[in-house]
Scaffold this active site. Structure first.
Site, PDB file in Angstrom:
ATOM      1  N   ASP A 373       1.113   0.866  -5.417  1.00 33.04           N
ATOM      2  CA  ASP A 373       0.442   0.314  -4.864  1.00 33.04           C
ATOM      3  C   ASP A 373      -0.231  -1.328  -5.212  1.00 33.04           C
ATOM      4  O   ASP A 373      -0.084  -1.696  -5.699  1.00 33.04           O
ATOM      5  CB  ASP A 373      -0.314   0.930  -3.606  1.00 33.04           C
ATOM      6  CG  ASP A 373      -0.949   0.993  -2.117  1.00 33.04           C
ATOM      7  OD1 ASP A 373      -1.592  -0.678  -1.238  1.00 33.04           O
ATOM      8  OD2 ASP A 373       0.035   1.279  -0.728  1.00 33.04           O
ATOM      9  N   ASP A 374      -1.022  -1.681  -4.184  1.00 31.37           N
ATOM     10  CA  ASP A 374      -1.233  -3.533  -3.700  1.00 31.37           C
ATOM     11  C   ASP A 374      -1.471  -4.018  -5.379  1.00 31.37           C
ATOM     12  O   ASP A 374      -2.634  -2.842  -5.743  1.00 31.37           O
ATOM     13  CB  ASP A 374      -2.422  -3.689  -3.310  1.00 31.37           C
ATOM     14  CG  ASP A 374      -2.481  -4.745  -2.323  1.00 31.37           C
ATOM     15  OD1 ASP A 374      -2.106  -5.664  -3.479  1.00 31.37           O
ATOM     16  OD2 ASP A 374      -3.359  -5.382  -1.710  1.00 31.37           O
ATOM     17  N   ARG A 450      -8.784 -11.151   6.349  1.00 31.97           N
ATOM     18  CA  ARG A 450      -8.208 -10.481   4.876  1.00 31.97           C
ATOM     19  C   ARG A 450      -7.361 -11.904   3.618  1.00 31.97           C
ATOM     20  O   ARG A 450      -7.175 -11.596   3.305  1.00 31.97           O
ATOM     21  CB  ARG A 450      -7.327  -9.478   4.902  1.00 31.97           C
ATOM     22  CG  ARG A 450      -7.457  -8.319   3.679  1.00 31.97           C
ATOM     23  CD  ARG A 450      -6.065  -7.982   3.504  1.00 31.97           C
ATOM     24  NE  ARG A 450      -6.550  -6.407   3.084  1.00 31.97           N
ATOM     25  CZ  ARG A 450      -5.777  -4.839   2.425  1.00 31.97           C
ATOM     26  NH1 ARG A 450      -4.956  -6.010   2.270  1.00 31.97           N
ATOM     27  NH2 ARG A 450      -6.670  -4.966   1.396  1.00 31.97           N
ATOM     28  N   LYS A 483       7.304  -0.074  -0.697  1.00 31.03           N
ATOM     29  CA  LYS A 483       5.985   0.226   1.401  1.00 31.03           C
ATOM     30  C   LYS A 483       5.945  -1.473   1.189  1.00 31.03           C
ATOM     31  O   LYS A 483       5.518  -2.263   0.469  1.00 31.03           O
ATOM     32  CB  LYS A 483       4.464   1.136   0.118  1.00 31.03           C
ATOM     33  CG  LYS A 483       3.675   0.968   1.534  1.00 31.03           C
ATOM     34  CD  LYS A 483       2.835   1.922   0.946  1.00 31.03           C
ATOM     35  CE  LYS A 483       1.565   1.641   2.236  1.00 31.03           C
ATOM     36  NZ  LYS A 483       0.186   1.903   1.417  1.00 31.03           N
ATOM     37  N   ASN A 487      -0.753  -7.137   6.961  1.00 37.02           N
ATOM     38  CA  ASN A 487      -2.115  -6.077   7.207  1.00 37.02           C
ATOM     39  C   ASN A 487      -3.446  -7.226   8.067  1.00 37.02           C
ATOM     40  O   ASN A 487      -4.050  -7.540   7.565  1.00 37.02           O
ATOM     41  CB  ASN A 487      -2.694  -6.478   5.125  1.00 37.02           C
ATOM     42  CG  ASN A 487      -2.408  -5.074   4.699  1.00 37.02           C
ATOM     43  OD1 ASN A 487      -2.491  -3.934   5.563  1.00 37.02           O
ATOM     44  ND2 ASN A 487      -2.340  -5.010   3.733  1.00 37.02           N
ATOM     45  N   CYS A 533       4.815  -0.660   7.808  1.00 35.16           N
ATOM     46  CA  CYS A 533       2.862   0.037   6.899  1.00 35.16           C
ATOM     47  C   CYS A 533       3.053  -1.938   7.701  1.00 35.16           C
ATOM     48  O   CYS A 533       3.360  -2.306   7.283  1.00 35.16           O
ATOM     49  CB  CYS A 533       2.627   0.033   5.156  1.00 35.16           C
ATOM     50  SG  CYS A 533       0.739  -0.244   5.174  1.00 35.16           S
ATOM     51  N   GLY A 535      -1.457  -2.645   7.669  1.00 36.74           N
ATOM     52  CA  GLY A 535      -2.939  -1.688   7.843  1.00 36.74           C
ATOM     53  C   GLY A 535      -2.845  -0.184   8.255  1.00 36.74           C
ATOM     54  O   GLY A 535      -3.329  -0.274   9.555  1.00 36.74           O
ATOM     55  N   GLY A 536      -1.975   0.508   7.716  1.00 38.00           N
ATOM     56  CA  GLY A 536      -1.660   2.113   8.381  1.00 38.00           C
ATOM     57  C   GLY A 536      -0.982   1.605   9.359  1.00 38.00           C
ATOM     58  O   GLY A 536       0.217   1.136   8.894  1.00 38.00           O
ATOM     59  N   ASP A 541       6.881   1.118  15.308  1.00 39.07           N
ATOM     60  CA  ASP A 541       7.641   1.598  16.375  1.00 39.07           C
ATOM     61  C   ASP A 541       9.176   1.949  16.697  1.00 39.07           C
ATOM     62  O   ASP A 541       9.421   1.622  14.619  1.00 39.07           O
ATOM     63  CB  ASP A 541       7.153  -0.450  17.220  1.00 39.07           C
ATOM     64  CG  ASP A 541       7.496  -1.300  16.075  1.00 39.07           C
ATOM     65  OD1 ASP A 541       8.718  -1.217  15.458  1.00 39.07           O
ATOM     66  OD2 ASP A 541       7.399  -1.979  15.732  1.00 39.07           O
ATOM     67  N   GLU A 621      -8.086  23.108  -8.289  1.00 34.70           N
ATOM     68  CA  GLU A 621      -7.756  21.836  -6.478  1.00 34.70           C
ATOM     69  C   GLU A 621      -5.769  22.258  -7.244  1.00 34.70           C
ATOM     70  O   GLU A 621      -5.226  21.484  -5.907  1.00 34.70           O
ATOM     71  CB  GLU A 621      -8.532  20.366  -7.010  1.00 34.70           C
ATOM     72  CG  GLU A 621      -9.404  20.597  -6.355  1.00 34.70           C
ATOM     73  CD  GLU A 621     -10.462  19.757  -5.809  1.00 34.70           C
ATOM     74  OE1 GLU A 621     -11.557  19.322  -5.013  1.00 34.70           O
ATOM     75  OE2 GLU A 621     -10.658  19.090  -7.250  1.00 34.70           O
TER      76      GLU A 621
HETATM   77  C1  GLA Z   1      -2.651  -1.610   3.964  1.00 31.56           C
HETATM   78  C2  GLA Z   1      -1.855  -0.420   3.694  1.00 31.56           C
HETATM   79  C3  GLA Z   1      -2.565   0.323   2.424  1.00 31.56           C
HETATM   80  C4  GLA Z   1      -2.769  -0.442   1.267  1.00 31.56           C
HETATM   81  C5  GLA Z   1      -3.648  -1.195   1.290  1.00 31.56           C
HETATM   82  C6  GLA Z   1      -3.529  -2.438   0.013  1.00 31.56           C
HETATM   83  O1  GLA Z   1      -4.821  -1.647   4.148  1.00 31.56           O
HETATM   84  O2  GLA Z   1      -1.994  -0.085   4.734  1.00 31.56           O
HETATM   85  O3  GLA Z   1      -2.254   1.638   2.597  1.00 31.56           O
HETATM   86  O4  GLA Z   1      -1.787  -0.570   1.139  1.00 31.56           O
HETATM   87  O5  GLA Z   1      -2.412  -2.571   2.799  1.00 31.56           O
HETATM   88  O6  GLA Z   1      -4.040  -4.047   0.435  1.00 31.56           O
END
Ligand code: GLA
Length: 744
Positions: A373-374, A450, A483, A487, A533, A535-536, A541, A621
């Site tokens: 990810d980021d 942000r 992804k 944001n 994606c 920000g979720g 859409d 787990e």
């Molecule tokens: C957004 C995405 C998260 C993650 C962050 C990274 O909020 O929805 O899943 O990838 O950015 O900054």
């Protein structure tokens, strides 16, 4: 034939399996909307028009003393403006002489085999779709014009007979000599002459997207919209109009879903004759599109569907259409990878070694793909910096990205990577070298969110830069999955490349630029899988789904919060598009503790994956996770392609949430139940199942009781054991997945 035109009565009839749609050209060329609903056998529905002088509703000049024929009271297929219909309008224009009038009359039409396509905008695919159900889609294109000013409006219809879907789009063209400014453009206008309706829409916020809300349509205008430059967490571009007594299993319901990822608006008005009009199109408060002679502008496509059997059936029409004709056909039969994402495990604090440790554990439990990810690029140690600098940070990732990606592949997994292409940090080399690429007003300080600004995606040079940077990284590290994040909301819509009188085009051009980049990358890398994606789920859409087979549903990974988010999402979008992961407990967004079992059951109603530090989970787990992945694979096609039913309704006061999948043959059903509240001495816990063979006999896998299909559907399934177990072994949110198998 699903589209028929009768030249004598000048009636258009569009038929699908369970719906009919009618329009008629009247004596003076007005295109009237006559009907949308259950089939009426092609009977000309104009008998329902009541031509009475209503007072204060004037007539077109040609009608003279026929005072009952007013544009203000006749049902319109697509309105003009400023010529007598004083309800919400489908368009707004301004000619070079300042006139805002537009009087649209029928000019011509054509009926085509196959589904039309749109240039630069997503659309429901006809022959290119998966067509799991063989469809002979047909298209109708009706041309309306205001002959005086040479303004042309093409109404596009795609009819998918077996899916009960009609798509609509609109192309406006300036055929005059002078320029015209379009200040409002809609994709759909529809009038319902009578009826008491509820509007169902899906509002929300970051971490709480698509909350279903149902409001009665009264004598005012309801407006659902986004001005955020994105379809938004706040208002999804999807609404349902239904009878006030419609529920999940019965009643009339009409869906309107816009295939668009930017500013949108839906207005619903109940007028003084009790007729209801719905108009859906581009949000227009800052919109103005200048059309020089010969130029066109297109309104995004809207997917309409009708169900006489309530909301579950309406959702099913959307699920099939999106799976089979919106998402790229190659994903229909491709099992999506179960993934591990490092975001909630490490946030920005990682290096190659840490990610490979996670990969070791992921391999052990049977995960298919690791997504980084980021934080892998520029100097990105926090969210304050480096967006736009798409160069690998080799201090964190020693030896570069390829070393890590190869390491992940050596462990038998695919490798995926996060990008946020449309953004730029103030603290970035990109901003220092190209300040004009950020979308900011001249001389005004921009709105910062942000710590970032938005790139001017309308510019070709910006698109080229992103294409080049992303392509190099995707190629070098052989990336399977991206992804694609977004944001912040957009403000300061301004492009330094466009003249002042074209600034009203920026919001739409921005989305067209994003679509162009997506399209170009997918052409360059045909096997690249992109997960949307924002920000979720801020850009969940059907527009994005044309390019991305799945979208991260919400940054809220708490399973109990997710129940409502995923349920709201399910009204329009199939489970196969819903990105959902098991995360740590207590949850990072809500602080709530839940069992791994419940987190698994909720996340399995989606594309499934994990988002937690696998180096910190116990052996016990891990064993459960292994089992979850096996279960997910076992039920994969039932979940992803089965008919989906909501078994509980938001309007009922349940202390549990339940939903079901049934395969096409009705030989298997998966019933999911999560207890969301603890009631002392609780009410009888039961749900009525759907979609089974009424005559068939079913057993729960591992159980010993036989149930008749009709009994489970009419009498219900009682799950007392789940509650009794909860009393014995306290668990706040217990859950169960019941696998019903037909035995005869
Ligand atoms: C957004 C995405 C998260 C993650 C962050 C990274 O909020 O929805 O899943 O990838 O950015 O900054």
């Amino acid at each position: 034939m699903s589209i028929v035109f009768n030249p004598d009565s000048r009636l258009f009839v569009l038929s699908t399996k369970n719906s009919e749609y009618q329009m008629k050209i009247d004596e003076i060329g007005i295109l009237l909307h006559l009907y949308y609903g259950a089939p009426v056998g092609g009977m000309d529905m104009s008998y329902r028009l009541w031509h009475v002088d209503r007072g204060f509703s004037g007539n077109p000049y040609e009608y003279q003393e026929e005072r009952g024929k007013s544009l203000d009271t006749l049902p319109q297929e697509f309105t003009g403006a400023n010529v007598g219909d004083l309800r919400i309008s489908s368009l707004s224009i301004r000619g070079a002489n300042g006139s805002r009038s537009c009087d649209l009359r029928y000019k011509s039409h054509e009926i085509l085999q196959g589904k039309y396509k749109l240039d630069g905008l997503p659309y429901v695919r006809g022959e290119n779709g998966t067509l799991a159900v063989e469809e002979d889609a047909q298209s109708l294109i009706i041309t309306l014009e205001d002959a005086l000013i040479g303004f042309e409006v093409k109404l596009l219809y795609g009819v998918f007979e077996k899916k009960d879907v009609i798509t609509r789009s609109v192309i406006m063209t300036n055929r005059g000599k002078d320029y015209v400014r379009v200040n409002k453009i809609s994709s759909v206008c529809i009038d319902f002459p009578y009826g008491r309706y509820d509007l169902i829409h899906f509002h929300g916020r970051h971490c709480m997207e698509r909350q279903m809300e149902r409001v009665p349509v009264k004598h005012d205008i309801i407006s659902i919209q986004s001005k955020r430059g994105m379809s938004s967490h706040h208002h999804n571009p999807f609404v349902i109009l239904c009878d006030e007594d419609t529920n999940q299993t019965q009643g009339n319901a009409y869906g309107f879903m816009m295939m668009y990822s930017g500013n949108h608006k839906t207005e619903v008005e109940k007028d003084f004759t009790d007729s209801t009009r719905l108009v859906m199109g581009l949000q227009n408060s800052n919109f103005a599109w200048r059309l020089e002679a010969g130029d066109s502008v297109t309104a995004p496509e809207v997917i309409m569907t009708y169900s006489a059997e309530g909301l579950n059936a309406l959702s099913s029409n959307y699920h099939h259409t999106i799976r089979e004709n919106v998402v790229d056909a190659k994903y229909y039969n491709l099992e999506r990878p179960v993934l591990i994402n490092n975001w909630e495990a490490t946030y920005f604090d990682f290096n190659t070694e840490k990610i490979l440790q996670i990969a070791d554990n992921a391999k052990e439990i049977g995960i298919d793909m690791l997504v980084l990810d980021d934080g892998w690029f520029g100097k990105r140690e926090s969210d304050h910096t480096s967006l736009g600098d798409w160069f690998v940070n080799e201090e964190k990732l020693q030896g570069g990205l390829k070393v890590l990606a190869d390491g992940v592949r050596e462990r038998g997994m695919k490798f995926g990577l996060w990008f946020e292409p449309e953004m730029i940090s103030e603290d970035s080399d990109l901003f220092r070298s190209h300040p004009d690429w950020a979308m900011t007003d001249p001389e005004r300080k921009p709105m910062i969110s942000r710590s970032q600004m938005v790139l001017d995606m309308s510019r070709k040079d910006v698109q080229d830069y992103l294409f080049e940077r992303m392509s190099e990284i995707i190629r070098d590290a052989d990336i399977y999955y991206v992804k694609w994040d977004f944001n912040r909301s957009v403000s300061n819509f301004y492009s330094k490349e466009l003249p002042s009188d074209r600034q009203g085009e920026v919001a739409h051009r921005f989305i067209l630029g994003t679509y162009a980049l997506l399209d170009r990358l997918l052409k360059e890398f045909p096997n690249l899988m992109i997960e949307g994606c924002a920000g979720g789920g801020g850009r969940f859409d059907a527009g994005m789904l044309f390019y991305c087979p799945q979208i991260w549903c919400s940054d809220d990974t708490d399973p109990i919060a997710r129940l409502r988010i995923q349920e709201g999402t399910s009204y329009g979008y199939p489970v196969s598009t819903v990105g959902s992961h098991v995360s740590a407990s207590p949850n990072h967004q809500t602080g709530r503790s839940t069992s791994l079992k419940t987190r698994g059951i909720v996340a399995m109603s989606g594309t499934f994956g994990y988002e937690l530090d696998l180096t910190k989970v116990s052996e016990e787990e891990k064993e459960l996770m292994k089992q979850q992945i096996k279960d997910f694979r076992k039920y994969y096609w039932l979940i992803q392609h089965g008919e989906y039913y909501r078994l509980t309704d938001d309007r009922e006061q349940n202390y549990f949430t339940a939903w079901e999948y049934v395969n096409a043959e009705a030989t298997e059903a998966l019933v999911n139940i999560v207890i969301t509240d603890s009631h002392a001495n609780p009410e009888l816990p039961y749900v009525k199942l759907h979609g089974l063979d009424p005559e068939g006999w079913y057993m729960i896998e591992g159980g010993d009781r036989k149930y008749k299909g009709a009994a489970l559907m009419n009498g219900g399934f009682v799950f007392g054991m789940l509650i009794e177990n909860m009393m014995k072994e306290p668990d706040n949110y217990p859950s169960e997945m019941y696998h019903f198998v037909k035995i005869g």
